[in-house]
Scaffold this motif. Structure first.
Motif, PDB file in Angstrom:
ATOM      1  N   GLN A 115     -58.096 -35.516  -3.676  1.00  0.00           N
ATOM      2  CA  GLN A 115     -58.277 -36.686  -4.532  1.00  0.00           C
ATOM      3  C   GLN A 115     -57.227 -37.752  -4.241  1.00  0.00           C
ATOM      4  N   SER A 116     -56.025 -37.311  -3.871  1.00  0.00           N
ATOM      5  CA  SER A 116     -54.977 -38.257  -3.492  1.00  0.00           C
ATOM      6  C   SER A 116     -55.355 -38.990  -2.206  1.00  0.00           C
ATOM      7  N   PHE A 117     -55.847 -38.250  -1.203  1.00  0.00           N
ATOM      8  CA  PHE A 117     -56.301 -38.879   0.037  1.00  0.00           C
ATOM      9  C   PHE A 117     -57.469 -39.833  -0.217  1.00  0.00           C
ATOM     10  N   LYS A 118     -58.373 -39.424  -1.097  1.00  0.00           N
ATOM     11  CA  LYS A 118     -59.514 -40.272  -1.433  1.00  0.00           C
ATOM     12  C   LYS A 118     -59.049 -41.600  -1.996  1.00  0.00           C
ATOM     13  N   SER A 123     -57.907 -47.377  -1.341  1.00  0.00           N
ATOM     14  CA  SER A 123     -56.893 -48.420  -1.535  1.00  0.00           C
ATOM     15  C   SER A 123     -56.475 -49.105  -0.241  1.00  0.00           C
ATOM     16  N   GLY A 124     -57.141 -48.771   0.856  1.00  0.00           N
ATOM     17  CA  GLY A 124     -56.886 -49.484   2.091  1.00  0.00           C
ATOM     18  C   GLY A 124     -55.802 -48.908   2.983  1.00  0.00           C
ATOM     19  N   PHE A 125     -55.395 -47.662   2.750  1.00  0.00           N
ATOM     20  CA  PHE A 125     -54.452 -47.027   3.665  1.00  0.00           C
ATOM     21  C   PHE A 125     -55.141 -46.818   5.012  1.00  0.00           C
ATOM     22  N   GLU A 126     -54.399 -47.046   6.108  1.00  0.00           N
ATOM     23  CA  GLU A 126     -54.987 -46.941   7.442  1.00  0.00           C
ATOM     24  C   GLU A 126     -54.485 -45.727   8.225  1.00  0.00           C
ATOM     25  N   ILE A 127     -53.416 -45.092   7.757  1.00  0.00           N
ATOM     26  CA  ILE A 127     -52.863 -43.908   8.417  1.00  0.00           C
ATOM     27  C   ILE A 127     -52.640 -42.824   7.364  1.00  0.00           C
ATOM     28  N   LEU A 128     -53.142 -41.630   7.625  1.00  0.00           N
ATOM     29  CA  LEU A 128     -52.949 -40.506   6.711  1.00  0.00           C
ATOM     30  C   LEU A 128     -52.292 -39.350   7.456  1.00  0.00           C
ATOM     31  N   HIS A 129     -51.166 -38.911   6.949  1.00  0.00           N
ATOM     32  CA  HIS A 129     -50.454 -37.758   7.495  1.00  0.00           C
ATOM     33  C   HIS A 129     -50.800 -36.545   6.632  1.00  0.00           C
ATOM     34  N   ILE A 130     -51.472 -35.583   7.223  1.00  0.00           N
ATOM     35  CA  ILE A 130     -51.869 -34.368   6.513  1.00  0.00           C
ATOM     36  C   ILE A 130     -50.819 -33.297   6.739  1.00  0.00           C
ATOM     37  N   ASP A 131     -50.180 -32.857   5.663  1.00  0.00           N
ATOM     38  CA  ASP A 131     -49.075 -31.898   5.782  1.00  0.00           C
ATOM     39  C   ASP A 131     -49.162 -30.846   4.671  1.00  0.00           C
ATOM     40  N   PRO A 132     -49.839 -29.720   4.928  1.00  0.00           N
ATOM     41  CA  PRO A 132     -49.924 -28.641   3.943  1.00  0.00           C
ATOM     42  C   PRO A 132     -48.879 -27.548   4.163  1.00  0.00           C
ATOM     43  N   SER A 133     -47.715 -27.922   4.649  1.00  0.00           N
ATOM     44  CA  SER A 133     -46.699 -26.925   4.982  1.00  0.00           C
ATOM     45  C   SER A 133     -45.992 -26.361   3.751  1.00  0.00           C
ATOM     46  N   ILE A 134     -46.073 -27.080   2.621  1.00  0.00           N
ATOM     47  CA  ILE A 134     -45.418 -26.601   1.402  1.00  0.00           C
ATOM     48  C   ILE A 134     -46.361 -25.668   0.636  1.00  0.00           C
TER      49      ILE A 134
END
Length: 206
Positions: A115-118, A123-134
């Motif tokens: 939902q945060s990525f959505k 909202s017009g973000f153009e770069i998404l860093h996916i980090d599920p390391s935590i």
């Protein structure tokens, strides 16, 4: 950075220089970044972690009490030459303080991350860093982290595509502790990501 979009690629090739990324740690930093971008007519990336800025559903962030959409609107309204690039840094489960405080289980934390990525995409973000390391419940191994990356990437890419958005994706597989993966582990990770992208017919990520 694989999956780079045309706006960034054209700038790098034309100027032959590094693209600057700035952490929006305060209102003053955001304003200064916008001012520099406008003055020199250059793109600058504002890279926000979920703790700094997040959607209102997750209590926003510590920077100026901004939610994702309000932050985006502020930047886009204030930036005259529209060269600022909004990016998400360390997006993933338990990367937001609220998720940690509530001790969300895996399913709830993954849904929260989606939902945060959505909201980022909307909202017009153009770069998404996916980090599920935590993981606040246990230390996940590499295969577990990869499985979570695949789920978040496929969801976010599909949603972005449905909205006609051109998004650059990056991935992270280890907590930011200063340690680095071995060459063998890095090669394994890249190979697994490539195989997943080929299987699902998704753009390669880095």
């Amino acid at each position: 950075m694989r999956g780079i979009n045309k706006k960034i690629d054209n700038f790098i090739k034309k100027k032959k220089c590094t693209l600057l990324g700035v952490g929006p740690m305060s209102l003053n930093i955001v304003d200064a970044t916008i001012e520099l971008s406008d003055e020199y007519d250059v793109p600058i990336i504002l890279i926000a972690s979920r703790r700094q800025i997040d959607s209102s559903e997750f209590n926003g962030g510590y920077v100026n009490n901004w939610s994702t959409d309000v932050y985006s609107e502020y930047v886009n309204t204030k930036c005259r030459k529209k060269k600022i690039i909004l990016a998400r840094d360390h997006g993933g489960p338990w990367q937001n303080t609220k998720e940690v405080n509530l001790k969300l289980n895996l399913d709830a934390a993954m849904e929260s991350a989606k939902q945060s990525f959505k909201k980022d995409i909307d909202s017009g973000f153009e770069i998404l860093h996916i980090d599920p390391s935590i993981d606040i419940h246990k230390t996940p191994d590499t295969k577990t982290v990869l499985k979570r990356i695949f789920e978040l990437y496929e969801y976010s890419y599909s949603y972005a595509k449905s909205k006609g958005k051109d998004i650059i994706f990056e991935i992270g597989t280890e907590e930011q502790s200063g340690a680095t993966s071995s060459q063998e582990e890095l090669e394994f990770i890249l190979n697994e990501i490539d195989k997943f992208c080929d299987k699902k017919n998704l753009p390669k990520v880095s």
